[in-house]
Design a protein around this motif. Sequence first.
Motif, PDB file in Angstrom:
ATOM      1  N   PRO A  59       0.992  -1.319  -0.032  1.00  0.00           N
ATOM      2  CA  PRO A  59       0.137  -0.062   0.038  1.00  0.00           C
ATOM      3  C   PRO A  59       0.780   1.367   0.103  1.00  0.00           C
ATOM      4  O   PRO A  59       0.538   2.323  -0.313  1.00  0.00           O
ATOM      5  N   ARG A  60       1.932   1.020   0.323  1.00  0.00           N
ATOM      6  CA  ARG A  60       3.099   2.376   0.308  1.00  0.00           C
ATOM      7  C   ARG A  60       3.826   2.456  -1.011  1.00  0.00           C
ATOM      8  O   ARG A  60       4.703   3.242  -1.203  1.00  0.00           O
ATOM      9  N   ASP A 111       2.560  -2.847  12.625  1.00  0.00           N
ATOM     10  CA  ASP A 111       2.799  -1.648  11.758  1.00  0.00           C
ATOM     11  C   ASP A 111       3.865  -1.988  10.802  1.00  0.00           C
ATOM     12  O   ASP A 111       4.944  -1.387  10.470  1.00  0.00           O
ATOM     13  N   PRO A 112       3.594  -2.953   9.990  1.00  0.00           N
ATOM     14  CA  PRO A 112       4.609  -3.628   8.906  1.00  0.00           C
ATOM     15  C   PRO A 112       4.855  -2.689   7.884  1.00  0.00           C
ATOM     16  O   PRO A 112       3.851  -1.951   7.409  1.00  0.00           O
ATOM     17  N   TYR A 113       5.951  -2.603   7.301  1.00  0.00           N
ATOM     18  CA  TYR A 113       6.446  -1.793   6.175  1.00  0.00           C
ATOM     19  C   TYR A 113       6.911  -2.668   4.907  1.00  0.00           C
ATOM     20  O   TYR A 113       6.753  -2.199   3.912  1.00  0.00           O
ATOM     21  N   LEU A 116      -6.496   2.105   5.538  1.00  0.00           N
ATOM     22  CA  LEU A 116      -4.988   1.843   5.875  1.00  0.00           C
ATOM     23  C   LEU A 116      -4.263   2.869   6.311  1.00  0.00           C
ATOM     24  O   LEU A 116      -4.848   4.089   6.560  1.00  0.00           O
ATOM     25  N   PRO A 117      -3.061   2.551   6.936  1.00  0.00           N
ATOM     26  CA  PRO A 117      -2.328   3.581   7.842  1.00  0.00           C
ATOM     27  C   PRO A 117      -1.843   4.767   6.632  1.00  0.00           C
ATOM     28  O   PRO A 117      -1.780   4.522   5.599  1.00  0.00           O
ATOM     29  N   PRO A 118      -2.145   5.932   7.206  1.00  0.00           N
ATOM     30  CA  PRO A 118      -2.355   6.208   8.647  1.00  0.00           C
ATOM     31  C   PRO A 118      -3.560   6.483   9.508  1.00  0.00           C
ATOM     32  O   PRO A 118      -3.745   7.065  10.399  1.00  0.00           O
TER      33      PRO A 118
END
Length: 732
Positions: A574-575, A727-729, A636-638
């Motif tokens: 997603p990032r 909080d996976p990256y 989704l984050p944030p």
Amino acid sequence: MSIPAPMPDSHATPAEVAEVLLPLALASAYSYGVPKGMHLSPGDYVEVPLGPRSYIGVVWEVRPAVPTNLRMRDVSHRFDAPPLPETHRKFISWLADYYLEPIGNVLRMVLRVPAALEAPREQVAYRATGSAPKRMTPQRQRVLEILQDGFPLPASELAQAAGVGTSVVKAMAKDGALQAVALPALRPFAQPDPEAEAFALTPDQAIAADALKAAVREDKHSVTLLDGVTGSGKTEVYFEAMAQALRQGRQVLLLLPEIALTAPFLARVERRFGVEPAGWHSDLRPRERERTWRGVADGTAKIVVGARSALFLPWANLGLIVVDEEHEGAYKQDEGVTYHARDMAVLYGALAKFAVVLSSATPSLESLVNVDRGRYASVKLRDRHGRPELPEIKLIDMRAAAVPSGSWLSEPLLMEVKTALEAGEQALLFLNRRGYAPLTLCRACGHHLDCPNCAASMVEHRFRRLMQCHHCGHQEPVPNACPKCGTEGKLVPVGPGVERLAEEAARHFPEARLAILSSDITRGVLLRDVLRDVADGVFNLVIGTQLVAKGHHFPHLTCVGVVDADLALESSDPRAGERTWALLAQVAGRAGRGERPGRAFVQTYSPDHALMRALASGDRDAYYSQEKIIRQGAALPPYGRLAALIISDTDGPSAERFAKSLARNIPPTDDVQVLGPAVAPIAVVRGRHRWRLLVKAGREVDIQAFLRLWLQDVKVKGSLALQIDVDPYNFL
């Protein structure tokens, strides 16, 4: 809850009990007796017995003993070192609780330099005497070359630098070519001067610097996002915040992505404050790690420039953390104890009540949303220092560009590079892919060379004549014949890496002075030398990976070409869009930082993509506004919370069964959604088969409480492993 240390000694109940936390996978401290005559306080470093071994731990609590039938073993030794401060102990506890990690594993990150607890020892080093050895060999010649600068080195470091065994060094000493000398125990840290060599700031920079200094002076917790375009002088601005913290007698931590910890940057810190800063990174020699750890603990190391793990140094009087390139994914540790250094820096500032500065030309969406919510202050630098123009960015539509098979550089890009080189300027070709080719295929049978330990292709590194897996590090020679069908001469590289791109560039520009900047080719001293030569204009054509995007100042660079801008756009991460924007904007920003204006050219097959249009127009805020809408709509984050559960095992069916059994026992709730289990995107890494469950919840949900409830009775046995990543990256 405390646990009496096992294997009791036979003596009476002590007057006091110390709860000692050990650097092991333990959820709580063990209880030990305090021997008569020993005084212990929370934070003291001690040595204690556990089973047949002894361990160094930290006293978490001291309490009066109560009568019990259980006898306990005593603390063996108290180290004469400054105690671990209460703030740091709270930090360890909070991090363990947030990331669902055994607290002993977090403490292990603090106790990585046990030698620093002992009194510093003198060290024997060797220097050249000027006499030639009786028998000169290439190995001995290399040793003498290393010592040409006159600085003595310990035998182990000298041998490593020369690529020889320590026996060679000692034989040369016996021969009279080297002389043993005693080095001081540890060099003391010189004290920085906040006024040493302040930079002349522009009015825009001065306003920003005043805002940061005011935040530091308030001596309370605050977070400020220093948001400035590439080349706007953010470093000079946050140096002023560091100077303010030093004036107040506090320590300063400057966090950088490890890849950005370069000699030129450290030299800028030294020039500004008059002394060399303490360092903390993976390439630091053991002796220097010991020196930095002790200097941080006793407060004499006032400025530390380090990678993410520098957060765990035992800070005596920390008063400011600056997180440079705060958007960088490298701040997230994915193996061992998972944590995000940027977020934990903010936590440390909250616990110790001091200011935190986050700096970036391409801030993370998390930080921008925190500004929107009023949690972070924002200071902006809109102009380049000394040159107002940002590089012009143009898109090259690769659908219309006629690029021959086996080539990756379009005619428009080649013409721009040629123009730059003929004008005596520098050009950079960027491709974020190491090696020669990401895939090697047999034209006879279709077999492609895969890693034997991972579900991934082996990458050819032609310069080193080997195939390498970039996930587990497995290496093997480049084969002459296909390993499957045995046919010779049919193995072909598919796709480009920087080495192959350099090969193509050399064909087009044979007179160019070409350098490759890639982490697998240029490291350590070689990287330092290449970066210096690029900055000095020795090389005029640079081929680079993301290594070139990390804050380097190349004054002669005017032309940047991004070869494959679409590389990450189709990712399931997603990032992915945010990361691609940050990387491309940072790379383009390398151009035009000197006297001449810069220009950047982006080769893309998706010129109509919102990210590409925003890149060409320079409208970052419009792109981020769209990203915020997408993220918020998907929770989704944030705007929401995620946690990943990674199940792995050497046996594939076992991993699958365990993952499915976890899914059958999900606690019923309407507040949390669990996706999966599914095979992880990279199904096998280092011989371990991987499955993943993804936990998704709103921002208001206590996702840790849900995970504890779910996993409280789960037992992992044998070769099975369960990793929890809050909080996976990394979505691989």
